[in-house]
Design a protein around this motif. Structure first.
Motif, mmCIF file in Angstrom:
data_model
loop_
_atom_site.group_PDB
_atom_site.id
_atom_site.type_symbol
_atom_site.label_atom_id
_atom_site.label_comp_id
_atom_site.label_asym_id
_atom_site.label_seq_id
_atom_site.Cartn_x
_atom_site.Cartn_y
_atom_site.Cartn_z
ATOM 1 N N ILE A 137 -9.424 -11.482 -9.510
ATOM 2 C CA ILE A 137 -10.700 -12.073 -9.109
ATOM 3 C C ILE A 137 -11.864 -11.192 -9.538
ATOM 4 O O ILE A 137 -12.885 -11.687 -10.009
ATOM 5 C CB ILE A 137 -10.721 -12.337 -7.592
ATOM 6 N N ILE A 138 -11.699 -9.886 -9.412
ATOM 7 C CA ILE A 138 -12.780 -8.975 -9.805
ATOM 8 C C ILE A 138 -12.961 -8.948 -11.318
ATOM 9 O O ILE A 138 -14.086 -9.063 -11.821
ATOM 10 C CB ILE A 138 -12.525 -7.553 -9.266
ATOM 11 N N THR A 194 -16.356 -11.275 -9.690
ATOM 12 C CA THR A 194 -16.763 -11.394 -8.296
ATOM 13 C C THR A 194 -16.744 -10.012 -7.660
ATOM 14 O O THR A 194 -15.988 -9.142 -8.083
ATOM 15 C CB THR A 194 -15.800 -12.336 -7.549
ATOM 16 N N GLY A 195 -17.522 -9.816 -6.614
ATOM 17 C CA GLY A 195 -17.575 -8.547 -5.911
ATOM 18 C C GLY A 195 -16.295 -8.244 -5.159
ATOM 19 O O GLY A 195 -15.480 -9.125 -4.880
ATOM 20 N N LEU A 225 -15.697 -7.223 -1.962
ATOM 21 C CA LEU A 225 -15.507 -7.777 -0.616
ATOM 22 C C LEU A 225 -15.132 -9.258 -0.655
ATOM 23 O O LEU A 225 -14.267 -9.705 0.104
ATOM 24 C CB LEU A 225 -16.757 -7.564 0.235
ATOM 25 N N LYS A 226 -15.757 -10.002 -1.531
ATOM 26 C CA LYS A 226 -15.418 -11.423 -1.660
ATOM 27 C C LYS A 226 -13.992 -11.586 -2.195
ATOM 28 O O LYS A 226 -13.228 -12.419 -1.710
ATOM 29 C CB LYS A 226 -16.415 -12.121 -2.576
ATOM 30 N N ALA A 227 -13.628 -10.775 -3.183
ATOM 31 C CA ALA A 227 -12.273 -10.817 -3.738
ATOM 32 C C ALA A 227 -11.245 -10.439 -2.682
ATOM 33 O O ALA A 227 -10.183 -11.060 -2.580
ATOM 34 C CB ALA A 227 -12.171 -9.893 -4.943
ATOM 35 N N ALA A 243 -11.578 -10.742 0.612
ATOM 36 C CA ALA A 243 -11.508 -11.817 1.606
ATOM 37 C C ALA A 243 -10.677 -12.998 1.088
ATOM 38 O O ALA A 243 -9.835 -13.549 1.821
ATOM 39 C CB ALA A 243 -12.912 -12.287 1.971
ATOM 40 N N ILE A 244 -10.880 -13.367 -0.150
ATOM 41 C CA ILE A 244 -10.094 -14.466 -0.734
ATOM 42 C C ILE A 244 -8.626 -14.085 -0.794
ATOM 43 O O ILE A 244 -7.746 -14.884 -0.437
ATOM 44 C CB ILE A 244 -10.632 -14.819 -2.133
ATOM 45 N N SER A 245 -8.339 -12.878 -1.228
ATOM 46 C CA SER A 245 -6.964 -12.415 -1.356
ATOM 47 C C SER A 245 -6.253 -12.377 -0.007
ATOM 48 O O SER A 245 -5.110 -12.832 0.117
ATOM 49 C CB SER A 245 -6.948 -11.036 -2.000
#
Length: 93
Positions: free
Chosen positions: A47-48, A53-54, A56-58, A60-62
């Motif tokens: 994701i990064i 993507t940042g 923290l967002k990556a 959270a998704i993971s």
């Protein structure tokens, strides 16, 4: 100039390597980290790097995806997946 990505071209090989190498590392880590942790690390990395993507967002998704997989396979289907060495050590069977 627009370059087409043909099989065997430099661009195609680089794009394939950006998926193949992390996937191979993830598969190699499954016996030690288990499917959930190694899959989570793979998702964060992908994701990064690929999604731009940042962190923290990556993360959270993971965590959300791997938690969904855990509950779906372990509780709903009652099919245990590889947990490696670490998960039993921290009390997740």
């Amino acid at each position: 100039e627009i370059r087409l990505s043909l099989v065997g071209s430099e661009m195609c090989i680089r794009d394939s390597g950006s998926i193949l190498v992390p996937t191979t590392i993830c598969a190699a880590l499954i016996p030690w980290l288990g499917l959930y942790l190694s899959g989570g690390l793979f998702l964060v990395f992908s994701i990064i790097t690929l999604g731009k993507t940042g962190f923290l967002k990556a993360l959270a998704i993971s965590v959300g995806v791997m938690a969904a997989f855990f509950f779906m396979f372990e509780w709903w289907f009652q099919v245990p997946l590889a947990k490696g060495i670490i998960m039993p050590a921290i009390g997740i069977y």
